[in-house]
Design an enzyme around this catalytic site. Structure first.
Site, mmCIF file in Angstrom:
data_model
loop_
_atom_site.group_PDB
_atom_site.id
_atom_site.type_symbol
_atom_site.label_atom_id
_atom_site.label_comp_id
_atom_site.label_asym_id
_atom_site.label_seq_id
_atom_site.Cartn_x
_atom_site.Cartn_y
_atom_site.Cartn_z
ATOM 1 N N THR A 1 83.332 35.676 29.586
ATOM 2 C CA THR A 1 83.522 34.872 28.375
ATOM 3 C C THR A 1 84.518 33.735 28.559
ATOM 4 O O THR A 1 84.648 32.869 27.707
ATOM 5 C CB THR A 1 83.976 35.778 27.202
ATOM 6 N N GLY B 1 83.450 40.141 32.581
ATOM 7 C CA GLY B 1 84.505 39.182 32.202
ATOM 8 C C GLY B 1 83.992 37.756 32.239
ATOM 9 O O GLY B 1 84.598 36.874 32.847
ATOM 10 N N LYS C 1 93.989 45.315 43.803
ATOM 11 C CA LYS C 1 93.224 44.336 44.590
ATOM 12 C C LYS C 1 93.096 44.782 46.056
ATOM 13 O O LYS C 1 92.051 44.564 46.672
ATOM 14 C CB LYS C 1 93.844 42.938 44.467
ATOM 15 N N THR D 1 85.407 41.088 25.777
ATOM 16 C CA THR D 1 85.993 42.202 25.016
ATOM 17 C C THR D 1 85.854 42.058 23.502
ATOM 18 O O THR D 1 85.962 43.041 22.780
ATOM 19 C CB THR D 1 87.506 42.334 25.315
ATOM 20 N N TYR E 1 99.086 45.267 40.183
ATOM 21 C CA TYR E 1 97.972 44.332 40.417
ATOM 22 C C TYR E 1 97.555 44.366 41.888
ATOM 23 O O TYR E 1 96.375 44.480 42.212
ATOM 24 C CB TYR E 1 98.429 42.930 40.007
HETATM 25 N N1 LIG Z 1 93.283 33.122 37.829
HETATM 26 C C1 LIG Z 1 93.671 33.293 39.064
HETATM 27 O O1 LIG Z 1 94.454 32.493 39.608
HETATM 28 C C2 LIG Z 1 93.154 34.451 39.878
HETATM 29 C C3 LIG Z 1 93.509 34.513 41.219
HETATM 30 C C4 LIG Z 1 93.021 35.558 41.991
HETATM 31 C C5 LIG Z 1 92.207 36.504 41.428
HETATM 32 N N2 LIG Z 1 91.886 36.432 40.108
HETATM 33 C C6 LIG Z 1 90.989 37.454 39.579
HETATM 34 O O2 LIG Z 1 89.813 36.824 39.103
HETATM 35 C C7 LIG Z 1 89.263 37.556 38.005
HETATM 36 C C8 LIG Z 1 89.067 36.619 36.816
HETATM 37 O O3 LIG Z 1 90.314 36.041 36.497
HETATM 38 P P1 LIG Z 1 90.454 34.854 35.442
HETATM 39 O O4 LIG Z 1 91.718 34.163 35.770
HETATM 40 O O5 LIG Z 1 89.176 34.091 35.340
HETATM 41 O O6 LIG Z 1 90.673 35.717 34.087
HETATM 42 P P2 LIG Z 1 90.702 35.303 32.550
HETATM 43 O O7 LIG Z 1 90.618 33.831 32.384
HETATM 44 O O8 LIG Z 1 91.864 36.019 31.969
HETATM 45 O O9 LIG Z 1 89.324 35.973 32.010
HETATM 46 C C9 LIG Z 1 89.217 37.358 32.082
HETATM 47 C C10 LIG Z 1 87.842 37.832 31.648
HETATM 48 O O10 LIG Z 1 87.869 39.264 31.697
HETATM 49 C C11 LIG Z 1 87.705 39.792 30.367
HETATM 50 N N3 LIG Z 1 88.645 40.874 30.140
HETATM 51 C C12 LIG Z 1 89.970 40.785 29.871
HETATM 52 N N4 LIG Z 1 90.490 42.006 29.653
HETATM 53 C C13 LIG Z 1 89.453 42.886 29.786
HETATM 54 C C14 LIG Z 1 89.332 44.291 29.626
HETATM 55 N N5 LIG Z 1 90.386 45.063 29.294
HETATM 56 N N6 LIG Z 1 88.123 44.863 29.789
HETATM 57 C C15 LIG Z 1 87.034 44.101 30.092
HETATM 58 N N7 LIG Z 1 87.072 42.769 30.236
HETATM 59 C C16 LIG Z 1 88.279 42.158 30.078
HETATM 60 C C17 LIG Z 1 87.983 38.646 29.425
HETATM 61 O O11 LIG Z 1 87.294 38.858 28.209
HETATM 62 P P3 LIG Z 1 87.851 38.228 26.790
HETATM 63 O O12 LIG Z 1 87.524 36.768 26.839
HETATM 64 O O13 LIG Z 1 87.102 38.957 25.757
HETATM 65 O O14 LIG Z 1 89.315 38.501 26.780
HETATM 66 C C18 LIG Z 1 87.477 37.459 30.215
HETATM 67 O O15 LIG Z 1 86.092 37.324 30.090
HETATM 68 C C19 LIG Z 1 90.231 38.699 37.750
HETATM 69 O O16 LIG Z 1 89.774 39.864 38.389
HETATM 70 C C20 LIG Z 1 91.534 38.230 38.402
HETATM 71 O O17 LIG Z 1 92.339 39.295 38.809
HETATM 72 C C21 LIG Z 1 92.337 35.427 39.318
#
Ligand SMILES: NC(=O)c1ccc[n+]([C@@H]2O[C@H](COP(=O)([O-])OP(=O)(O)OC[C@H]3O[C@@H](n4cnc5c(N)ncnc54)[C@H](OP(=O)(O)O)[C@@H]3O)[C@@H](O)[C@H]2O)c1
Length: 250
Positions: free
Chosen positions: A16, A14, A160, A39, A156
Site C-alpha cells: 500500500t 505491504g 533480516k 493493514t 531488526y
Molecule cells: N526503507 C528502507 O530504506 C529499507 C531499507 C532496507 C530494507 N527495507 C525493507 O523493505 C521493506 C519495505 O520497506 P518500506 O520502507 O517500503 O516500508 P513502508 O514504507 O513503511 O511500507 C510498509 C508496508 O508494509 C505494511 N505494513 C506495515 N506494518 C505491517 C504489519 N504489522 N503487518 C502487515 N503489513 C504491514 C504497510 O501497510 P500500511 O500502509 O497499511 O501501513 C506498507 O504497505 C521492509 O521489509 C523493510 O524492512 C527498507
C-alpha cells in the site's frame, strides 16, 4: 528480451506504500494479476473498489496485520485457496529502533512476527503451490542490516539475517521444482519507514557516506526485484543481492 508477467499471479505483501507499492505498480504495468496486502481495512476496501471500477478484477487487496497471529492465519488460509501463485514478494516489514537493554519483549515479538514469521508462513503456503505447478519465484526483501548492523537495530537485524537463512534453505529445497528464491537487501530507500526512523540530519549525513551520494528511490530497487521475479531469471537462486549504492563495501 522482455520482462513480462502476463498470466502470472504475483503476491506482494505491504503493497500500500513504499517499495511494495512500487513493486505492485510495476508488476501491474507488466501484466500481472496481483494479490496485495496492507493493514488498513478502510484503505483496502477503497483500493478493492477502485480495482473493480478500473476493470482490474484480477487485483485483490487483503487487510492483514502480520503482528497479529489470527489476522495472519486468515491471510494464509486465503492464499492457500488460490490455484496458483507464480511469484511471491515478501516485502512487508516494520522497524522500531532501540538499544538492546531498553528493547521491549513486545517489540521483539512484533518485529519477529512481521519480518520473519510471516515470510516463513507465506513461503510455506506458496511453495507447496509452486512445487505442484513446477514454477515459482520468491523474493524476500531483507536489508543491508541483514549483512551489517548498527546500534539500535538488534531486533531488526536479527529478522533480516534470519530472512537470508530462510532464503538460502528454501532455495536449496525448491530448486528441483523450478522455484527460485533470492533476497534483495536495499540500502537507504526514500520511503515512510526511512523517514520515520531517521532525522533530516541523519539522512543528510548518511547520504554523504553512500558512494553514489544519495538514498535510493523505490523504483531502483524494483527493477532488481522484477528481474529476480521474472522468467528471465532461470539460474540465479539462493543469493542475497545488495542494492545500496555501494554503502556496505565502503
Ligand atoms: N526503507 C528502507 O530504506 C529499507 C531499507 C532496507 C530494507 N527495507 C525493507 O523493505 C521493506 C519495505 O520497506 P518500506 O520502507 O517500503 O516500508 P513502508 O514504507 O513503511 O511500507 C510498509 C508496508 O508494509 C505494511 N505494513 C506495515 N506494518 C505491517 C504489519 N504489522 N503487518 C502487515 N503489513 C504491514 C504497510 O501497510 P500500511 O500502509 O497499511 O501501513 C506498507 O504497505 C521492509 O521489509 C523493510 O524492512 C527498507
Amino acid at each position: 528480451m522482455k520482462i513480462d508477467f502476463q498470466g502470472r499471479t504475483v503476491l506482494v505483501t505491504g503493497a500500500t506504500r513504499g517499495m511494495g507499492k512500487q513493486f505492485a505498480d510495476d508488476f501491474a504495468k507488466l501484466g500481472a494479476d496481483l494479490i496485495l496486502t496492507g493493514t488498513d481495512k478502510n484503505k483496502i476496501d477503497t483500493l478493492n473498489r477502485e480495482a473493480k471500477s478500473n476493470k482490474q478484477s484480477l487485483h485483490k487487496y487483503y487487510a492483514v496485520d502480520f503482528t497479529d497471529a489470527e489476522s495472519t492465519k486468515k491471510f494464509i488460509d486465503a492464499i492457500g485457496a488460490y490455484p496458483k501463485i507464480d511469484v511471491c514478494i515478501n516485502n512487508a516489514g516494520i522497524n522500531r529502533i532501540n538499544f538492546i537493554d531498553e528493547t521491549l519483549l513486545t517489540d521483539w515479538k512484533d518485529i519477529l512476527s512481521a519480518n520473519l514469521e510471516a515470510p516463513f508462513l507465506i513461503t510455506r503456503a506458496v511453495s507447496s503451490l509452486m512445487k505442484k505447478n513446477r514454477y515459482g519465484r520468491i523474493v524476500n526483501i531483507a536489508s543491508i542490516f541483514g549483512v551489517i548492523s548498527k546500534a539500535k537495530r538488534s531486533v531488526y537485524s536479527t529478522t533480516k539475517f534470519g530472512l537470508r537463512g530462510l532464503t538460502t534453505t528454501s532455495a536449496i529445497e525448491l530448486a528441483p521444482y523450478n522455484v527460485l528464491v533470492n533476497s534483495v537487501s536495499p540500502g537507504f530507500v526514500l520511503t515512510e519507514l526511512t523517514k520515520s526512523i531517521l532525522t533530516e540530519e541523519e539522512m543528510k549525513s548518511l547520504s554523504s557516506q553512500v558512494p553514489i551520494g544519495r538514498f535510493a528511490e523505490p523504483d531502483e530497487i524494483s527493477r532488481v526485484v522484477l528481474f529476480l521475479a521474472s522468467s528471465l531469471n532461470t539460474y540465479l537462486t539462493g543469493q542475497n543481492i545488495v542494492v545500496d549504492g555501494g554503502f556496505v563495501d565502503v
